[in-house]
Design an enzyme around this catalytic site. Structure first.
Site, PDB file in Angstrom:
ATOM      1  N   ARG A   1       0.679  -0.788   0.117  1.00  0.00           N
ATOM      2  CA  ARG A   1      -0.011  -0.280  -0.164  1.00  0.00           C
ATOM      3  C   ARG A   1       1.322   1.152   0.001  1.00  0.00           C
ATOM      4  O   ARG A   1       0.512   2.299  -0.528  1.00  0.00           O
ATOM      5  CB  ARG A   1      -0.524  -0.658   1.095  1.00  0.00           C
ATOM      6  CG  ARG A   1      -1.629   1.392   1.478  1.00  0.00           C
ATOM      7  CD  ARG A   1      -3.073   1.332   1.821  1.00  0.00           C
ATOM      8  NE  ARG A   1      -2.942   0.565   3.602  1.00  0.00           N
ATOM      9  CZ  ARG A   1      -2.081   0.776   4.389  1.00  0.00           C
ATOM     10  NH1 ARG A   1      -1.934   2.078   4.529  1.00  0.00           N
ATOM     11  NH2 ARG A   1      -2.333  -0.259   5.613  1.00  0.00           N
TER      12      ARG A   1
ATOM     13  N   TYR B   1     -15.913  17.567 -15.896  1.00  0.00           N
ATOM     14  CA  TYR B   1     -16.584  15.086 -15.913  1.00  0.00           C
ATOM     15  C   TYR B   1     -17.248  15.654 -14.480  1.00  0.00           C
ATOM     16  O   TYR B   1     -17.184  16.194 -13.011  1.00  0.00           O
ATOM     17  CB  TYR B   1     -15.142  14.750 -15.414  1.00  0.00           C
ATOM     18  CG  TYR B   1     -15.655  13.022 -15.667  1.00  0.00           C
ATOM     19  CD1 TYR B   1     -15.666  12.757 -16.290  1.00  0.00           C
ATOM     20  CD2 TYR B   1     -15.862  12.698 -13.960  1.00  0.00           C
ATOM     21  CE1 TYR B   1     -15.893  11.316 -16.354  1.00  0.00           C
ATOM     22  CE2 TYR B   1     -16.246  11.550 -14.212  1.00  0.00           C
ATOM     23  CZ  TYR B   1     -16.355  10.592 -14.821  1.00  0.00           C
ATOM     24  OH  TYR B   1     -16.244   9.305 -15.212  1.00  0.00           O
TER      25      TYR B   1
ATOM     26  N   ASP C   1      -7.158  18.751 -15.078  1.00  0.00           N
ATOM     27  CA  ASP C   1      -7.324  17.197 -15.250  1.00  0.00           C
ATOM     28  C   ASP C   1      -6.969  17.244 -16.951  1.00  0.00           C
ATOM     29  O   ASP C   1      -7.680  17.686 -18.055  1.00  0.00           O
ATOM     30  CB  ASP C   1      -9.017  17.092 -15.241  1.00  0.00           C
ATOM     31  CG  ASP C   1      -9.313  15.300 -15.325  1.00  0.00           C
ATOM     32  OD1 ASP C   1      -8.829  14.677 -16.879  1.00  0.00           O
ATOM     33  OD2 ASP C   1     -10.315  15.321 -15.138  1.00  0.00           O
TER      34      ASP C   1
ATOM     35  N   LYS D   1      -8.084   5.831 -19.305  1.00  0.00           N
ATOM     36  CA  LYS D   1      -8.440   6.037 -20.479  1.00  0.00           C
ATOM     37  C   LYS D   1      -7.458   6.105 -21.772  1.00  0.00           C
ATOM     38  O   LYS D   1      -7.145   5.042 -21.876  1.00  0.00           O
ATOM     39  CB  LYS D   1      -9.384   7.431 -20.601  1.00  0.00           C
ATOM     40  CG  LYS D   1     -10.720   8.424 -19.526  1.00  0.00           C
ATOM     41  CD  LYS D   1     -11.588   7.566 -19.553  1.00  0.00           C
ATOM     42  CE  LYS D   1     -12.627   7.547 -18.034  1.00  0.00           C
ATOM     43  NZ  LYS D   1     -12.949   8.993 -17.747  1.00  0.00           N
TER      44      LYS D   1
HETATM   45  C1  LIG Z   1     -13.132   9.267 -16.395  1.00  0.00           C
HETATM   46  C2  LIG Z   1     -12.559  10.532 -16.012  1.00  0.00           C
HETATM   47  C3  LIG Z   1     -12.463  10.607 -15.032  1.00  0.00           C
HETATM   48  C4  LIG Z   1     -12.851  10.243 -13.659  1.00  0.00           C
HETATM   49  O1  LIG Z   1     -11.629   8.421 -13.891  1.00  0.00           O
HETATM   50  P1  LIG Z   1     -11.765   8.022 -13.477  1.00  0.00           P
HETATM   51  O2  LIG Z   1     -10.414   6.248 -13.480  1.00  0.00           O
HETATM   52  O3  LIG Z   1     -13.381   6.598 -14.450  1.00  0.00           O
HETATM   53  O4  LIG Z   1     -12.229   7.723 -11.798  1.00  0.00           O
HETATM   54  C5  LIG Z   1     -11.966  12.541 -14.392  1.00  0.00           C
HETATM   55  N1  LIG Z   1     -11.749  12.972 -15.803  1.00  0.00           N
HETATM   56  C6  LIG Z   1     -12.057  12.799 -16.588  1.00  0.00           C
HETATM   57  C7  LIG Z   1     -11.943  14.401 -17.686  1.00  0.00           C
HETATM   58  C8  LIG Z   1     -12.681  11.809 -16.753  1.00  0.00           C
HETATM   59  O5  LIG Z   1     -12.650  11.706 -18.142  1.00  0.00           O
END
Ligand SMILES: *Cc1c(COP(=O)(O)O)cnc(C)c1O
Length: 371
Positions: free
Chosen positions: A46, A98, A170, A195
């Site tokens: 962890r 998001y 982000d 992603k």
């Molecule tokens: C998918 C996504 C998230 C969240 O990520 P997870 O891996 O699903 O928790 C945050 N910001 C953006 C722009 C995303 O496409």
């Protein structure tokens, strides 16, 4: 190193005991102490483990950052940042962001006394006006989900810093290949590695990359170890393995998305195409300044609204009607029905994650679905 070389070599070394070229997956949760009971890097999984450390090193380098901190999902990474705030602090976030970020701020943290407001971050005057004396964090997301809005990262980071707040970006949709927010003044970059970085719709993950190893880094590192939303060694291995091909995948995603955006922009049943690669898009100049390419994501507003958009989802054959994005296969989704009645997303909006199939096949599929 060029990005293609970094993507393949950073965080990887030949395994000293077995000489394995592909890194071994280290499943051990615990690591032997030295005779004096001290330990060098690894104590307990962890806290840190070899696969996670390799991934963190690789992504941090891609973002020109000092250090990476990996989590079990993108939302866990976001929560780590938000959790560093105090009750009474204010967060400024984009109106188009998001959807789970909005929910985290308004549903989970409002009860802890955190204040949040949402503003159109493409309007710098609105951003300045929305700053409060207690604003500690300015959250940006560019290009944004699902409206494909762009934020001038350098300008917003400066507004944040002038007010004594930190600025986080982000960077999930752009990836470090297309945009480097730390170079533009942000303090932290966040990715949902689920992603593009992982890119195959088969693993969840998140990561933060810090510009400096200062007090914020130390606090986030404690949060990672002690809150415990860490990714498994296999998850980290999968993401790092996929990053090897990220530069080539991103180039192909961008090539395909540019062609599809042009096709859709000329289609009579499409009212609007949101894609910064189109010359008429209001973010085109900013995109050229801040991004290397225009990305693989676009959204469209279908003539006829909600019902017409849903009908397209029902007719596509190559595009899969599913959530998520950034993978090799093309996906399409009606966001308003997924986000629910509170969602500010236009009713007829479809979000397209353009995959790596041949663009002529993808265009033919959209053409028959839009007939
Ligand atoms: C998918 C996504 C998230 C969240 O990520 P997870 O891996 O699903 O928790 C945050 N910001 C953006 C722009 C995303 O496409």
């Amino acid at each position: 190193m060029h990005p293609q070389t970094h993507a393949i070599h950073a965080g990887r070394r030949i395994d000293p005991t077995t000489k394995a070229v592909a890194p071994p997956i280290v499943l051990s949760t615990t690591f032997e102490h030295a005779p004096d009971s001290s330990y060098e890097q690894f104590l307990y999984s962890r806290y840190d483990n070899p696969n996670r450390a390799a991934l963190e090193e690789c992504v941090a380098g891609m973002e020109n950052g000092a250090a990476g901190i990996a989590f079990a999902s993108g939302m866990a990474a976001i929560m780590a940042v938000i959790h560093g705030l105090q009750s009474g602090d204010h967060v400024l976030a984009p109106a188009d962001c998001y959807f789970a970020v909005r929910r985290q701020l308004t549903e989970l943290y409002a009860g802890w006394g955190l204040q949040a407001s949402f503003v159109d971050m493409s309007n710098l005057d609105a951003v300045r006006a929305a700053m409060q004396t207690n604003t500690r964090l300015v959250w940006t997301e560019t290009p944004s989900n699902p409206g494909v809005f762009l934020t001038d990262i350098a300008a917003v980071a400066e507004i944040a810093h002038t007010a004594g707040a930190i600025c986080v970006c982000d960077n999930t949709w752009a990836t470090p290949l297309l945009q480097k927010p730390l170079d533009l003044g942000c303090d932290i970059v966040m990715h949902s590695t689920t992603k593009y970085l992982a890119g195959h719709s088969d693993v969840l993950g998140g990561i933060l990359v810090l510009k400096e190893r200062g007090a914020i880094f130390e606090r986030l590192k404690v949060y990672q170890k002690v809150a415990g939303a860490v990714p498994s060694p296999f998850d980290c291995w999968l993401v790092l393995r996929s990053i090897s091909t990220l530069p080539q995948r991103m180039a192909a995603h961008c090539d395909n998305a540019e062609k599809i955006a042009q096709f859709l922009a000329a289609h009579p049943n499409i009212e609007k195409v949101h894609y910064p690669g189109l010359a008429e898009n209001r973010f085109h100049e900013l995109a050229k300044r801040q991004m290397a390419r225009f990305g693989g994501m676009l959204s469209v507003e279908v003539a006829g609204g909600w019902d017409a958009a849903i009908a397209v989802c029902g007719k596509v054959k190559l595009f899969t009607c599913a959530t998520s994005l950034g993978a090799v296969e093309s996906l399409i989704e009606h966001r308003a029905s997924v986000e629910g009645p509170e969602s500010p997303t236009p009713r007829g909006l479809l979000r397209l994650s353009v995959g790596l199939e041949h663009y002529e096949d993808l265009i033919a599929d959209l053409a028959q679905a839009l007939e």
